[in-house]
Design a protein around this motif. Structure first.
Motif, PDB file in Angstrom:
ATOM      1  N   HIS A 132      -5.362  -3.014  -7.455  1.00 55.47           N
ATOM      2  CA  HIS A 132      -3.982  -3.051  -6.384  1.00 55.47           C
ATOM      3  C   HIS A 132      -3.302  -1.735  -6.338  1.00 55.47           C
ATOM      4  CE1 HIS A 132      -5.084  -7.601  -7.159  1.00 55.47           C
ATOM      5  NE2 HIS A 132      -4.073  -7.857  -6.820  1.00 55.47           N
ATOM      6  N   THR A 133      -3.077  -1.787  -7.756  1.00 53.70           N
ATOM      7  CA  THR A 133      -2.493   0.002  -7.632  1.00 53.70           C
ATOM      8  C   THR A 133      -2.872   1.166  -6.510  1.00 53.70           C
ATOM      9  OG1 THR A 133      -1.580  -0.503  -9.754  1.00 53.70           O
ATOM     10  CG2 THR A 133      -0.900   1.321  -8.630  1.00 53.70           C
ATOM     11  N   GLY A 134      -4.051   1.301  -6.061  1.00 57.83           N
ATOM     12  CA  GLY A 134      -4.775   2.567  -5.809  1.00 57.83           C
ATOM     13  C   GLY A 134      -4.385   2.052  -4.266  1.00 57.83           C
ATOM     14  N   GLY A 135      -4.798   0.556  -4.110  1.00 59.97           N
ATOM     15  CA  GLY A 135      -4.087   0.266  -2.581  1.00 59.97           C
ATOM     16  C   GLY A 135      -3.370   0.637  -2.107  1.00 59.97           C
ATOM     17  N   ALA A 136      -2.589  -0.131  -2.882  1.00 58.34           N
ATOM     18  CA  ALA A 136      -1.241   0.052  -2.593  1.00 58.34           C
ATOM     19  C   ALA A 136      -0.446   1.410  -2.228  1.00 58.34           C
ATOM     20  CB  ALA A 136       0.217  -0.291  -3.121  1.00 58.34           C
ATOM     21  N   VAL A 137      -0.930   2.136  -3.171  1.00 58.72           N
ATOM     22  CA  VAL A 137      -0.365   3.808  -2.896  1.00 58.72           C
ATOM     23  C   VAL A 137      -1.479   4.357  -1.614  1.00 58.72           C
ATOM     24  CG1 VAL A 137      -0.963   5.945  -3.722  1.00 58.72           C
ATOM     25  CG2 VAL A 137      -0.370   4.470  -5.136  1.00 58.72           C
ATOM     26  N   SER A 138      -2.303   3.974  -1.317  1.00 61.50           N
ATOM     27  CA  SER A 138      -3.121   4.342   0.047  1.00 61.50           C
ATOM     28  C   SER A 138      -2.486   3.546   1.527  1.00 61.50           C
ATOM     29  CB  SER A 138      -4.613   3.958  -0.341  1.00 61.50           C
ATOM     30  OG  SER A 138      -5.001   2.352   0.197  1.00 61.50           O
ATOM     31  N   ILE A 139      -2.245   2.877   0.735  1.00 64.99           N
ATOM     32  CA  ILE A 139      -1.002   2.841   2.245  1.00 64.99           C
ATOM     33  C   ILE A 139      -0.123   3.012   2.860  1.00 64.99           C
ATOM     34  CG2 ILE A 139       0.109   0.713   3.884  1.00 64.99           C
ATOM     35  CD1 ILE A 139      -2.542   0.067   3.930  1.00 64.99           C
ATOM     36  N   GLY A 140       0.757   3.658   1.667  1.00 63.80           N
ATOM     37  CA  GLY A 140       1.590   3.876   1.529  1.00 63.80           C
ATOM     38  C   GLY A 140       1.449   5.200   1.368  1.00 63.80           C
ATOM     39  N   LEU A 141       0.321   6.484   1.601  1.00 61.93           N
ATOM     40  CA  LEU A 141      -0.527   7.644   1.665  1.00 61.93           C
ATOM     41  C   LEU A 141      -0.666   7.049   3.456  1.00 61.93           C
ATOM     42  CD1 LEU A 141      -2.754   8.911  -0.997  1.00 61.93           C
ATOM     43  CD2 LEU A 141       0.150   9.303  -0.228  1.00 61.93           C
ATOM     44  N   VAL A 142      -1.080   6.876   4.146  1.00 57.80           N
ATOM     45  CA  VAL A 142      -1.037   6.607   5.223  1.00 57.80           C
ATOM     46  C   VAL A 142       0.119   6.931   5.893  1.00 57.80           C
ATOM     47  CG1 VAL A 142      -1.483   5.505   7.491  1.00 57.80           C
ATOM     48  CG2 VAL A 142      -3.200   5.039   5.355  1.00 57.80           C
ATOM     49  N   VAL A 143       1.325   5.724   5.400  1.00 52.30           N
ATOM     50  CA  VAL A 143       2.386   5.825   6.300  1.00 52.30           C
ATOM     51  C   VAL A 143       3.104   7.475   5.932  1.00 52.30           C
ATOM     52  CG1 VAL A 143       5.072   4.861   5.801  1.00 52.30           C
ATOM     53  CG2 VAL A 143       2.642   3.267   6.054  1.00 52.30           C
ATOM     54  N   ALA A 144       3.099   8.046   4.974  1.00 50.42           N
ATOM     55  CA  ALA A 144       3.657   9.461   3.780  1.00 50.42           C
ATOM     56  C   ALA A 144       3.659  10.071   6.023  1.00 50.42           C
ATOM     57  CB  ALA A 144       3.733   9.685   3.249  1.00 50.42           C
ATOM     58  N   VAL A 145       1.668  10.523   5.731  1.00 51.35           N
ATOM     59  CA  VAL A 145       0.696  11.322   5.728  1.00 51.35           C
ATOM     60  C   VAL A 145       1.282  10.843   8.271  1.00 51.35           C
ATOM     61  CG1 VAL A 145      -1.500  11.894   7.626  1.00 51.35           C
ATOM     62  CG2 VAL A 145      -1.352  11.512   4.950  1.00 51.35           C
ATOM     63  N   GLY A 146       1.078   9.309   8.478  1.00 53.61           N
ATOM     64  CA  GLY A 146       1.994   9.764   9.822  1.00 53.61           C
ATOM     65  C   GLY A 146       3.521  10.196  10.164  1.00 53.61           C
ATOM     66  N   LEU A 147       4.619  10.119   8.850  1.00 57.86           N
ATOM     67  CA  LEU A 147       5.412  10.599   9.405  1.00 57.86           C
ATOM     68  C   LEU A 147       5.219  11.675   9.009  1.00 57.86           C
ATOM     69  CD1 LEU A 147       7.613   8.608   6.731  1.00 57.86           C
ATOM     70  CD2 LEU A 147       7.187   8.162   9.330  1.00 57.86           C
TER      71      LEU A 147
END
Length: 221
Positions: A132-147
């Motif tokens: 669950h933590t890994g999944g949440a962080v992976s989505i957060g990273l995609v958003v961060a990389v987009g920014l």
């Protein structure tokens, strides 16, 4: 033909170091807690801090764990990938699927290999690293990389700050919730967090490398 912009932008140079450090943390924790079925000192201390939050914050943390559930992660990945395609950012679209997908596979495969469990003997489940933590962080990273892709290449400092902030917000909230409901030890969530960071940034580096080669071949052809 004009080359597509780098996926990582100003993160391209520090990304290998960050990914290697995250992978090292996973290896160290996996070795330390392999085959364990009890909380370590760090886990007990973290549990004490979360217990001090009281009932209301803990219920909010429990609700936040839904963000790291597989259905939510898949939905977010698809939506982010579609949005990236609409914006013409094909590399980001690939990362939105590859990062969360590979992180989910990794956490699922690693759990029985490491063998750390949590819960009563009759109903104990594999715990390290937290999916669950890994999944949440992976989505957060995609958003961060987009920014980060919107920042000038020279500004590595703000880029790293954006990446860390997004990962901590997503992973910290979901991870704390998983600990609060008794589904994971705190170190499991750190393992899930670092697994997502290592895989997400490594995936982005590979995507950039492959896309750059394709672009170079297209220009030379």
């Amino acid at each position: 033909m004009r080359a597509a912009p780098s996926l990582l932008g100003p993160l391209r140079r520090p990304a290998p170091v960050i990914a290697a450090l995250a992978a090292a943390v996973v290896v160290v924790l996996a070795w330390r807690y392999r085959g364990d079925a009890v909380a370590g000192r760090l886990d007990r201390d973290a549990g004490t801090v979360l217990d001090a939050l009281g009932h209301r914050p803990s219920s909010l943390l429990a609700d936040a764990t839904r963000f790291g559930s597989p259905p939510t992660v898949v939905l977010c990945a698809v939506l982010l990938s579609g949005a990236a395609l609409l914006l013409g950012r094909r590399r980001l679209a690939v990362l939105a699927v590859a990062g969360p997908g590979l992180t989910g596979v990794a956490t699922t495969v690693l759990k029985p290999l490491i063998g750390r469990t949590i819960g009563d003997t009759a109903s104990a489940g594999f715990a390290f690293p937290s999916g669950h933590t890994g999944g949440a962080v992976s989505i957060g990273l995609v958003v961060a990389v987009g920014l980060v892709g919107l920042l000038p290449v020279a500004r590595a400092g703000p880029a790293v700050t954006t990446l860390i902030a997004a990962a901590l917000l997503a992973g910290g909230t979901v991870g704390a919730g998983m600990v609060r409901i008794g589904a994971h030890y705190a170190t499991d969530t750190v393992g899930g967090f670092c697994t997502a960071v290592a895989i997400g940034l490594s995936s982005a580096l590979v995507i950039d490398r492959v896309a750059d080669r394709w672009a170079a071949r297209a220009r030379s052809g």
